[in-house]
Scaffold this motif. Structure first.
Motif: not given
Length: 97
Positions: A48, A92, A95, A97
């Motif tokens: 990351d 992330w 996730q 949207s």
């Protein structure tokens, strides 16, 4: 681990191979020329934005684009860097949207 991204959507969700894990176990980039000489099969750890390991990255570098396995590794590592700079953390990636 399972595949979470692939150019072939039917591969999403398939378990990562034991060979991919073994190739990245030492933390180095591994990428031999495949048997027909068409591409280098690159395997490496994925990170990351804070350089934390979040999985493994597997990609093909065309043999016509690289002069050697070392050159293919440099290209693959540059692509990894570009992508990892966009991933704040492992969560992330999942996730919605």
């Amino acid at each position: 681990m399972i595949l979470i991204a692939n150019g072939n959507a039917s591969r999403i969700g398939i378990h990562t191979s034991i060979g991919d894990f073994a190739a990245t176990k030492d933390g180095k980039t591994y990428g031999p020329l495949n048997t027909d000489g068409a591409f280098y099969n690159m395997k490496m750890l994925m990170f990351d934005t804070k350089s934390r390991p979040i999985g493994i990255l597997v990609m093909e570098i065309p043999a016509t684009s690289a002069t050697s396995e070392a050159d293919a590794a440099r290209q693959a590592e540059a692509l990894r860097k570009e992508v990892s700079e966009k991933i704040p953390d492992l969560e992330w990636l999942f996730q919605h949207s």
